[in-house]
Structure formats: C-alpha cells, structure tokens
Motif scaffolding. Structure first.
Motif, PDB file in Angstrom:
ATOM      1  N   ALA A  68       1.568  -2.967  12.793  1.00  0.00           N
ATOM      2  CA  ALA A  68       0.300  -3.027  12.049  1.00  0.00           C
ATOM      3  C   ALA A  68      -0.682  -3.922  12.803  1.00  0.00           C
ATOM      4  O   ALA A  68      -1.035  -5.011  12.343  1.00  0.00           O
ATOM      5  N   PRO A  69      -1.133  -3.471  13.996  1.00  0.00           N
ATOM      6  CA  PRO A  69      -1.957  -4.354  14.837  1.00  0.00           C
ATOM      7  C   PRO A  69      -3.300  -4.722  14.200  1.00  0.00           C
ATOM      8  O   PRO A  69      -3.901  -5.725  14.577  1.00  0.00           O
ATOM      9  N   ASP A  70      -3.767  -3.924  13.226  1.00  0.00           N
ATOM     10  CA  ASP A  70      -5.073  -4.225  12.619  1.00  0.00           C
ATOM     11  C   ASP A  70      -4.977  -5.165  11.418  1.00  0.00           C
ATOM     12  O   ASP A  70      -5.994  -5.553  10.840  1.00  0.00           O
ATOM     13  N   GLU A  71      -3.771  -5.493  11.010  1.00  0.00           N
ATOM     14  CA  GLU A  71      -3.593  -6.338   9.819  1.00  0.00           C
ATOM     15  C   GLU A  71      -3.672  -7.808  10.230  1.00  0.00           C
ATOM     16  O   GLU A  71      -3.162  -8.189  11.283  1.00  0.00           O
ATOM     17  N   LEU A 130       8.737  -5.400   6.235  1.00  0.00           N
ATOM     18  CA  LEU A 130       8.298  -5.851   4.905  1.00  0.00           C
ATOM     19  C   LEU A 130       8.445  -7.376   4.784  1.00  0.00           C
ATOM     20  O   LEU A 130       7.619  -8.042   4.151  1.00  0.00           O
ATOM     21  N   ALA A 131       9.495  -7.914   5.416  1.00  0.00           N
ATOM     22  CA  ALA A 131       9.734  -9.365   5.355  1.00  0.00           C
ATOM     23  C   ALA A 131       8.621 -10.154   6.050  1.00  0.00           C
ATOM     24  O   ALA A 131       8.540 -11.369   5.905  1.00  0.00           O
ATOM     25  N   VAL A 151       9.326   2.081   2.841  1.00  0.00           N
ATOM     26  CA  VAL A 151      10.439   1.259   2.338  1.00  0.00           C
ATOM     27  C   VAL A 151      11.295   2.069   1.345  1.00  0.00           C
ATOM     28  O   VAL A 151      12.523   1.916   1.307  1.00  0.00           O
ATOM     29  N   GLN A 152      10.654   2.963   0.591  1.00  0.00           N
ATOM     30  CA  GLN A 152      11.440   3.836  -0.309  1.00  0.00           C
ATOM     31  C   GLN A 152      12.415   4.690   0.512  1.00  0.00           C
ATOM     32  O   GLN A 152      13.580   4.858   0.154  1.00  0.00           O
ATOM     33  N   ALA A 153      11.920   5.237   1.632  1.00  0.00           N
ATOM     34  CA  ALA A 153      12.786   6.082   2.472  1.00  0.00           C
ATOM     35  C   ALA A 153      13.925   5.242   3.057  1.00  0.00           C
ATOM     36  O   ALA A 153      15.085   5.692   3.113  1.00  0.00           O
ATOM     37  N   ALA A 154      13.610   4.004   3.467  1.00  0.00           N
ATOM     38  CA  ALA A 154      14.654   3.128   4.025  1.00  0.00           C
ATOM     39  C   ALA A 154      15.702   2.810   2.963  1.00  0.00           C
ATOM     40  O   ALA A 154      16.910   2.818   3.233  1.00  0.00           O
ATOM     41  N   ASP A 158       0.859  -1.187   0.000  1.00  0.00           N
ATOM     42  CA  ASP A 158       0.000   0.000   0.000  1.00  0.00           C
ATOM     43  C   ASP A 158       0.901   1.245   0.000  1.00  0.00           C
ATOM     44  O   ASP A 158       2.126   1.151   0.168  1.00  0.00           O
ATOM     45  N   ALA A 159       0.268   2.412  -0.191  1.00  0.00           N
ATOM     46  CA  ALA A 159       1.047   3.642  -0.406  1.00  0.00           C
ATOM     47  C   ALA A 159       1.929   3.954   0.800  1.00  0.00           C
ATOM     48  O   ALA A 159       3.083   4.381   0.653  1.00  0.00           O
ATOM     49  N   GLU A 160       1.395   3.699   1.993  1.00  0.00           N
ATOM     50  CA  GLU A 160       2.158   4.057   3.199  1.00  0.00           C
ATOM     51  C   GLU A 160       3.408   3.180   3.347  1.00  0.00           C
ATOM     52  O   GLU A 160       4.508   3.664   3.619  1.00  0.00           O
TER      53      GLU A 160
END
Ligand SMILES: O=C(O)CCC(=O)C(=O)O
Length: 308
Positions: free
Chosen positions: A272-275, A97-98, A48-51, A41-43
């Motif tokens: 991401a507790p809601d995922e 991400l992993a 990850v782009q910033a990392a 998703d966009a967030e």
C-alpha cells in the motif's frame, strides 16, 4: 457515542471519519471496551476474509492440532475448529493487517508509544457450531492486575470479518475492568452457572470490517452458536516496558515482537505505497530490535518465552 458512567451500549468511534478523539480514549479507559467502526476498507476486508477462509479450510482438510483448538479431538466426526494461533505467521494478508496504520495509531494512543504485539490468533465459529465462551478475563494476568492495567494498557483488538449480531457476538460488562478479583470471580461464577446469562452485560454487535477493543480485564463471554459463521482476527498489545520489567514473557521477547511489528509495517508499505504508514516510535530506552539478526519466522510460541 456514549461516554457517561452507565453505558447501555458499547461506546463507538467511526475511526475513518474522526480518528480516535479524546472522548473515545476516555470512554475506553472508563468502560474497558470500544468499537472502532469501519476500520477496514472493502478491498482489505475481502483479502483478509479470503485468507481466513483458506486457514479454516486447511484445518478441515488436515485436522491439524498444532496451533488449532478444536471442540473435540479432531479425529472425531463432530469436531470443529474454533481457534488458530500465530495467524500473522500463517498468512500474508493478516501480516499486512497487523501493520494497519489506523489500528496502530489507536493502539499507540491507548497502550503507549512502546506498544508491542503479543498474541495473534483467529477465533471463529464455523456453521458446524462452537460452544459458549464462558465469562472470563483474558489470560496472563498480573498480580494486582487492576492496579497495573485497570485503565487499559493491555488491549485485545478483535477485527471482524463477518457480522456479529446479538445472538452471535461478544458480550461485555462495561467497567468490570476495575473490579477486584473477588467481584470478578463471584460474577463470573454466577453468570456461568447457566448456559447463557447476560445480566449487567452489553452486546458488542459488530459489522464486517469493524474492530472491537477490549481491556483484557473486562469481563466478557460469547454464546454457543450453530449454523452461523463469525470469524475474528485478534491482536493483543502490551506496553514494551511492562513486558520488559514484569512479563508475562522474558525480556528477549520484546525485541523479537518489535521486529515482527516492523516487518509487518514493511510488508504493508510494499502493498500500500500510497497509504500513510504507522510510525513506530518507542521510547529510546525500549528499542530492543536494533542489532538483531533478520527474522525467519513471525511465530514465537508463548511457552518458549514464558517468565512465570
Ligand atoms: O470472539 C469471541 O467469541 C470471544 C473470544 C474470546 O473472548 C477469547 O478468545 O478470549
């Protein structure tokens, strides 16, 4: 999606809309390549782009050679970094991400329930340029590899942080995952004889947030580029039972990488507790993390765990 035997494009799955359907599994097994569209998703993409930007900035600033591949000796003025190893250890957003549930659900369906993460790296082209990646199969091959993994139980998942248009994308030869060594060698030599030849191949045109899955036996390559950025986080997965009995790593590696995966799942759950999290359920006989001391690193250098 194309599922026939002569695919002119990379088969694709809109993973958030449909999940991985049986026809996607069949297409991946047949062609050795599959695009998962819109995985991030966009967030998450932004984080990850910033990392990735920060890891690449560190390379330029330090000219570090450990875990970094450069086009030339990093002390040379024209040198550019093109690859960083062990990125899960180096970056929290990449560790989270992993633990991505849709990615891991897809890996479970393809690799099997006892999947373990093996390689994690970032391959990138900065605007300073990067040379061609010659046509190849990925490394640490098995003897009689097509018989062992031709249908695709060792998978590289490349998660795209930038656009990959035709002149800056991976090209692959669908179905080459079933070719014998002699045909692979002959074809790679022919294609690699000139700077960039794509005969018989298809371009894997990707968008930021997409993931490209390839069987490590699928013949693939990428053209030289200059002036165009493309960053891809690569996670490779293998069945624990294959690593346990065959390699390329020693059996002790299995438990360590299961711990890494479980820890990444914990990190993701906290952020991401809601995922709905990925449920890691390897075969009972392959739960090798149990009773092990807590991890102090996610970096397990391949050469320290090599079996052959
Ligand atoms: O992302 C790319 O340009 C290709 C990477 C690749 O094939 C490799 O590192 O083996």
């Amino acid at each position: 999606m194309t599922t026939d035997t002569a695919t002119p494009t990379v088969p694709e799955c809109h993973i958030r809309e449909t999940g991985l359907l049986p026809e996607h599994v069949a297409a991946f097994k047949r062609h050795g390549v599959l695009a998962l569209r819109g995985l991030l998703d966009a967030e998450e993409l932004k984080s990850v782009q910033a990392a990735a930007a920060s890891l690449i900035d560190d390379c330029w600033r330090t000219r570090e050679k450990t875990d970094v591949i450069w086009t030339l000796e990093p002390t040379e003025p024209d040198a550019a970094p093109v690859r960083i190893e062990y990125v899960v250890d180096k970056s929290r957003p990449i560790a989270r991400l992993a633990g991505h549930p849709l990615l891991l659900d897809a890996m479970e369906a393809l690799v099997g329930p006892s999947l373990i993460p093996t390689w994690d790296s970032m391959v990138f082209k900065t605007t300073a340029g990067a040379p061609r990646l010659a046509w190849h199969r990925d490394g640490e091959m098995y003897r009689d590899a097509v018989g062992v993994i031709g249908s695709g139980r060792v998978i590289d998942a490349g998660i795209y942080l930038d656009p990959a248009p035709e002149d800056n994308c991976v090209w692959a030869i669908p179905g080459s995952n079933y070719w014998d060594d002699e045909r692979i060698t002959r074809t790679a030599e022919r294609l690699n004889a000139s700077e960039w030849d794509t005969a018989g191949a298809v371009p894997a045109v990707m968008n930021p947030g997409d993931a490209l899955l390839h069987n490590i036996l699928t013949l693939h390559g990428a053209p030289a580029v200059k002036g165009s950025q493309r960053r891809v986080v690569y996670f490779e997965y293998r069945p624990a039972e294959l690593e346990w009995q065959v390699g390329p790593h020693v059996p002790a590696y299995v438990g360590l990488k299961q711990q890494v995966l479980r820890s990444c799942l914990d990190l993701r759950r906290e952020s991401a507790p809601d995922e709905e999290p990925f449920a890691y359920r390897p075969a009972d006989a392959l739960r090798h993390w149990e009773g092990r001391p807590e991890l102090t690193t996610y970096r397990f250098p391949h050469e320290e765990y090599w079996r052959w």
